[in-house]
Write an enzyme that holds these catalytic residues in place. Structure first.
Site, short mmCIF file in Angstrom:
data_model
loop_
_atom_site.label_atom_id
_atom_site.label_comp_id
_atom_site.label_asym_id
_atom_site.label_seq_id
_atom_site.Cartn_x
_atom_site.Cartn_y
_atom_site.Cartn_z
N GLU A 44 0.68 -0.99 0.02
CA GLU A 44 -0.50 0.02 0.05
C GLU A 44 0.87 1.36 0.13
O GLU A 44 1.87 1.03 0.37
CB GLU A 44 -0.56 0.24 1.21
CG GLU A 44 -1.83 0.98 1.29
CD GLU A 44 -3.00 0.56 2.40
OE1 GLU A 44 -3.87 1.60 2.65
OE2 GLU A 44 -2.28 0.33 3.53
N LYS A 118 -9.46 2.46 -3.15
CA LYS A 118 -9.41 1.69 -1.70
C LYS A 118 -11.02 2.31 -1.60
O LYS A 118 -11.89 3.84 -1.26
CB LYS A 118 -8.84 2.09 -0.83
CG LYS A 118 -8.98 1.60 0.44
CD LYS A 118 -7.83 1.74 1.57
CE LYS A 118 -8.05 1.29 2.83
NZ LYS A 118 -6.72 1.82 3.43
N CYS A 155 -6.43 -2.78 1.30
CA CYS A 155 -6.05 -2.89 3.19
C CYS A 155 -7.35 -3.58 4.08
O CYS A 155 -7.36 -3.98 4.04
CB CYS A 155 -5.30 -1.74 3.36
SG CYS A 155 -4.38 -1.96 4.85
#
Length: 280
Positions: A44, A118, A155
């Site tokens: 990330e 994300k 994540c």
């Protein structure tokens, strides 16, 4: 004949500046290609520290355009040179005030295929991401690459089953999950959630976590990156919990169809019954 691809991921510690961080990842990509890898994914916001341990406006400066910013352009040239698919997670600025936690997907000929933003943005101690990122707004794309159909989930997303399923329904065969997660917060979950998602959705997952303690906080990033197959089994060993490591594994994509025929989870879905899940 089996559809076997050689896939790689790279976990590492923050080197102290953007240029050396990018250089380390370029070297990892070259090493992976030398071992026959056809695809590699990075952690990330790979070219930066995990600055979300603090809330300071100076860190907006890490953001750059995707795909026209310098890092994605540099990775595109590298992909073209090596004939390597690359998943490139960076901090994206779309326009003034519009910032996203993003991963670009670059095909083996260097062409930019698109990006994932994300969806789920945490805001808890040590992970102040809402200060920096808007929630993703591009859905859950699956990219038709030289090695197969590749998706990305970033994540904190991994705690939410909806995106994993959306990627499976869109045909994903491999999902890269670049992360920055710390030892005290989620180590127990790390080797539970992604294998469970791989089973539930019957595809491969590449789970990537950085390592070490960085300058902006005391989060202890614990590595242990891995590939997991559609049966929930690790492909080879899990990576170190302390040291940088390049993980290269052979993935037999034919297993996906075998598992889907054996367990038939997609056949037995009941989408017509799921309305209450989205009616809040």
């Amino acid at each position: 004949m089996s559809r076997v691809i050689r896939a790689a991921l790279y976990q590492t510690a923050w080197t102290g500046d953007k240029e050396t961080m990018i250089a380390a990842h370029e070297k990892a990509a070259r090493d992976a290609a030398a071992q026959g890898a056809q695809i590699i994914g990075f952690q990330e916001v790979f070219n930066a520290p995990y600055f979300c341990q603090v809330q300071e406006p100076e860190h907006y400066d890490w953001a750059e355009a995707v795909p026209d910013g310098p890092t994605v352009q540099r990775m595109s040239a590298l992909a073209r040179e090596l004939g390597l698919v690359i998943v490139v997670p960076v901090y994206e600025v779309e326009q003034s005030g519009f910032y996203y936690n993003t991963a670009a997907v670059i095909d083996a000929d260097g062409s930019y295929l698109g990006k994932y933003r994300k969806h789920h943005i945490p805001q808890v101690k040590g992970f102040w991401e809402k200060y920096y990122f808007k929630p993703g707004n591009l859905g859950w794309p699956v990219f038709d690459t030289a090695v197969g159909k590749v998706g990305v989930y970033i994540c904190y997303d991994r705690h939410f089953p909806e995106g994993w399923r959306a990627l499976g329904l869109a045909g994903a065969e491999i999902v890269y999950n670049p992360s920055a997660t710390s030892r005290g917060l989620s180590a127990y979950l790390w080797q539970l959630e992604q294998p469970a998602a791989a089973v539930a959705n019957e595809y491969y997952i590449a789970a990537i976590n950085r390592v070490g303690v960085e300058e902006y906080g005391d989060n202890d990033f614990y590595g242990t990156s891995y590939f997991v197959d559609p049966r929930g089994q690790f492909v080879g060993e899990v990576a170190s919990d302390k040291d940088e490591e390049l993980v290269v594994r052979d993935l037999d994509l034919d297993i996906i169809e075998q598992v889907r025929q054996q367990w038939a989870f997609y056949r037995d879905r009941r989408p017509e019954a799921y309305g209450p899940l989205t009616e809040a």
